[in-house]
Scaffold this motif. Sequence first.
Motif, PDB file in Angstrom:
ATOM      1  N   GLU A  76      -5.852 -44.237 -35.199  1.00  0.00           N
ATOM      2  CA  GLU A  76      -6.932 -44.082 -34.214  1.00  0.00           C
ATOM      3  C   GLU A  76      -7.012 -42.652 -33.695  1.00  0.00           C
ATOM      4  O   GLU A  76      -8.101 -42.089 -33.538  1.00  0.00           O
ATOM      5  N   SER A  77      -5.867 -42.036 -33.441  1.00  0.00           N
ATOM      6  CA  SER A  77      -5.885 -40.640 -32.984  1.00  0.00           C
ATOM      7  C   SER A  77      -6.398 -39.715 -34.087  1.00  0.00           C
ATOM      8  O   SER A  77      -7.055 -38.701 -33.795  1.00  0.00           O
ATOM      9  N   ASN A  78      -6.144 -40.051 -35.355  1.00  0.00           N
ATOM     10  CA  ASN A  78      -6.688 -39.261 -36.460  1.00  0.00           C
ATOM     11  C   ASN A  78      -8.211 -39.348 -36.489  1.00  0.00           C
ATOM     12  O   ASN A  78      -8.901 -38.347 -36.739  1.00  0.00           O
ATOM     13  N   ARG A  79      -8.758 -40.543 -36.255  1.00  0.00           N
ATOM     14  CA  ARG A  79     -10.216 -40.687 -36.236  1.00  0.00           C
ATOM     15  C   ARG A  79     -10.835 -39.837 -35.126  1.00  0.00           C
ATOM     16  O   ARG A  79     -11.865 -39.170 -35.320  1.00  0.00           O
ATOM     17  N   ILE A  80     -10.190 -39.843 -33.963  1.00  0.00           N
ATOM     18  CA  ILE A  80     -10.705 -39.033 -32.858  1.00  0.00           C
ATOM     19  C   ILE A  80     -10.610 -37.549 -33.200  1.00  0.00           C
ATOM     20  O   ILE A  80     -11.545 -36.768 -32.940  1.00  0.00           O
ATOM     21  N   ALA A  81      -9.490 -37.141 -33.786  1.00  0.00           N
ATOM     22  CA  ALA A  81      -9.326 -35.735 -34.181  1.00  0.00           C
ATOM     23  C   ALA A  81     -10.399 -35.314 -35.177  1.00  0.00           C
ATOM     24  O   ALA A  81     -11.003 -34.236 -35.052  1.00  0.00           O
ATOM     25  N   ASN A  82     -10.662 -36.150 -36.173  1.00  0.00           N
ATOM     26  CA  ASN A  82     -11.677 -35.818 -37.177  1.00  0.00           C
ATOM     27  C   ASN A  82     -13.075 -35.801 -36.567  1.00  0.00           C
ATOM     28  O   ASN A  82     -13.916 -34.967 -36.945  1.00  0.00           O
ATOM     29  N   ALA A  83     -13.337 -36.701 -35.623  1.00  0.00           N
ATOM     30  CA  ALA A  83     -14.638 -36.693 -34.948  1.00  0.00           C
ATOM     31  C   ALA A  83     -14.816 -35.411 -34.129  1.00  0.00           C
ATOM     32  O   ALA A  83     -15.910 -34.830 -34.089  1.00  0.00           O
ATOM     33  N   LEU A  84     -13.742 -34.959 -33.483  1.00  0.00           N
ATOM     34  CA  LEU A  84     -13.820 -33.714 -32.710  1.00  0.00           C
ATOM     35  C   LEU A  84     -14.078 -32.519 -33.627  1.00  0.00           C
ATOM     36  O   LEU A  84     -14.917 -31.652 -33.329  1.00  0.00           O
ATOM     37  N   LYS A  85     -13.366 -32.470 -34.726  1.00  0.00           N
ATOM     38  CA  LYS A  85     -13.569 -31.363 -35.662  1.00  0.00           C
ATOM     39  C   LYS A  85     -14.988 -31.372 -36.225  1.00  0.00           C
ATOM     40  O   LYS A  85     -15.609 -30.321 -36.429  1.00  0.00           O
ATOM     41  N   ALA A  86     -15.537 -32.576 -36.465  1.00  0.00           N
ATOM     42  CA  ALA A  86     -16.883 -32.687 -37.016  1.00  0.00           C
ATOM     43  C   ALA A  86     -17.945 -32.159 -36.053  1.00  0.00           C
ATOM     44  O   ALA A  86     -19.015 -31.708 -36.496  1.00  0.00           O
ATOM     45  N   CYS A  87     -17.648 -32.200 -34.748  1.00  0.00           N
ATOM     46  CA  CYS A  87     -18.636 -31.660 -33.801  1.00  0.00           C
ATOM     47  C   CYS A  87     -18.274 -30.248 -33.340  1.00  0.00           C
ATOM     48  O   CYS A  87     -18.753 -29.780 -32.311  1.00  0.00           O
ATOM     49  N   GLY A  88     -17.410 -29.574 -34.112  1.00  0.00           N
ATOM     50  CA  GLY A  88     -17.205 -28.143 -33.915  1.00  0.00           C
ATOM     51  C   GLY A  88     -16.014 -27.727 -33.090  1.00  0.00           C
ATOM     52  O   GLY A  88     -15.850 -26.536 -32.796  1.00  0.00           O
ATOM     53  N   VAL A  89     -15.145 -28.653 -32.710  1.00  0.00           N
ATOM     54  CA  VAL A  89     -13.968 -28.281 -31.924  1.00  0.00           C
ATOM     55  C   VAL A  89     -13.019 -27.457 -32.795  1.00  0.00           C
ATOM     56  O   VAL A  89     -12.707 -27.836 -33.921  1.00  0.00           O
ATOM     57  N   LYS A  90     -12.564 -26.343 -32.231  1.00  0.00           N
ATOM     58  CA  LYS A  90     -11.701 -25.420 -32.965  1.00  0.00           C
ATOM     59  C   LYS A  90     -10.355 -25.264 -32.253  1.00  0.00           C
ATOM     60  O   LYS A  90     -10.188 -25.698 -31.100  1.00  0.00           O
ATOM     61  N   ARG A  91      -9.428 -24.625 -32.948  1.00  0.00           N
ATOM     62  CA  ARG A  91      -8.106 -24.366 -32.392  1.00  0.00           C
ATOM     63  C   ARG A  91      -8.219 -23.648 -31.046  1.00  0.00           C
ATOM     64  O   ARG A  91      -8.913 -22.638 -30.926  1.00  0.00           O
ATOM     65  N   GLY A  92      -7.560 -24.198 -30.038  1.00  0.00           N
ATOM     66  CA  GLY A  92      -7.548 -23.586 -28.713  1.00  0.00           C
ATOM     67  C   GLY A  92      -8.671 -24.008 -27.796  1.00  0.00           C
ATOM     68  O   GLY A  92      -8.655 -23.683 -26.602  1.00  0.00           O
ATOM     69  N   ASP A  93      -9.674 -24.760 -28.300  1.00  0.00           N
ATOM     70  CA  ASP A  93     -10.744 -25.239 -27.422  1.00  0.00           C
ATOM     71  C   ASP A  93     -10.180 -26.245 -26.428  1.00  0.00           C
ATOM     72  O   ASP A  93      -9.273 -27.024 -26.746  1.00  0.00           O
TER      73      ASP A  93
END
Length: 530
Positions: free
Chosen positions: A37-54
């Motif tokens: 579940e945490s992986n799905r959230i991480a991938n969803a965040l990356k898909a909407c542009g979240v980057k390292r340090g945001d």
Amino acid sequence: MPTTVPRLLEEAHALRTSAIAVSCGAASMTHGELMAESNRIANALKACGVKRGDRVGVYLDKSIASLASLIGIMKADAVCVPLDPTGPVARMAFIVADCGVRVLITSGNKQGRLETLLADGGELDTVVVVGDRPLDLADASVRIVSAAQVAQASGTAPPRHALEGDLAYILYTSGSTGRPKGVMLTHRNIVAFVEWAARQFGVGPADRVSSHAPFHFDLSLFDLYVTLARGATVCLVPQGIGFLGVDLVKFIADNRITIWQSVPSVLMIVEKHIKERQTDLGALRVVFFAGEPYPPQALRGLMKKLPGARYFNIYGATEINDVTCHAIEHLPDDAPLPIGKPCGHMEVVVLDENDRPLTETGSIGELCARGPTVAKGYWGDPKMTAEKFVQNPVHDDYEDRLYRSGDLVEIRRGGVLAYVGRRDAQVKIRGYRINLREVEEAVLKHPEVAAVAVVDRVADDATRYLAAVVETTEGAELSLRALKRHLSESLPAYMAPETLEIVAELPKTSTGKVDRQALKAATDLEPAHP
């Protein structure tokens, strides 16, 4: 590979995939399900542009979804900014603006508060929804990632690039200026704490650890990450019962809790509702507390009712996590509990007013700490960072960061430390310097006092005086005259409060501590009869 918080959790998951990682009421997830579940959230965040340090905010009630969200943010190489789910919108808006939160994880039951935030000028780019309730914001400029879209994201861990020195969390605490300050915690800070605490309390796969602290409070770092990193089970205390003694006792029994951590005021509530020789609490093997002093007479009652547990007094702060630890074997008198010796991962330096190290028994100075859990500083406040995170005066030939706590401690025999008070807890009344905690300890010894906070107030003529705000025991009729008579046995007259204010309950912050700012601001409390 760098040792980050997600890596610790994945190592435990590899060994305990099918074991229960977290429970909340009737709901639960295994370690394998939580990681997916945490992986799905991480991938969803990356898909909407979240980057390292945001910085990514979490605005959710305590739940399995909020835990998965925090882990998912770190797996996306971003920084967790937990927000108080019950706090005022104005405070949330300040935090969102202060650290540049552009992406917020929330649920449909927060829609009204989010609408207020946005209507008042709050800025968000994206809102990620988790949970069953949908979200439909009036502000069309805010992108909404629905819970269904999150569910469709990959359950495989995304590539990670965070290093030990990258930020994992920003935790906001009350600031001396009246504005919240964001404490920057790195992966290294949290991992070092996890490794020490797991050894100290012997946390293992069979443990069931309560999570009483809200997720925006630093005590939650133990509840969540020490537990999960050792393959144990986190049992989330529902928000609604956080201060209900009967329900908390039932929670400990029903969940077969083995390790409990909270602030002392919560344990005092719990103790009142534990019956003598209550055998269904027998699984509880470790009780430790932090955040405020625990009156010895109150602790004695808890230890009598739960004789099978081991007890620890922990001292720390958000900026340094746990720094000292005192194992409590017995309580021979009513003297305040010592905070103990430095934890194995930290070094404590006690400095006098001229920044010279103190080592002699009986010396009193400011507790300063160095070690791997010392935070990176305060977000966006280099001036405050420079004041509190300083060069260690013991080592002036190389860089050595030291955190100045502002807390005064006494060095006792064997290097044991005792908390004396805050530098800013000292007030002057008619030229006399008074430590408010000392007065509180004396008031608490009155048999008709259940809880107390002593504050300094300003009279109409601008002079300062002390007020004792008291919760009395059931049926008590405490008078100011009786209280002063009691205090005359242990305090000089100038330290006695000049007014007594009886309240049904002392105001508390969301983390369970006495809200001293609210007490000082209160003007409608009625004095008790003299």
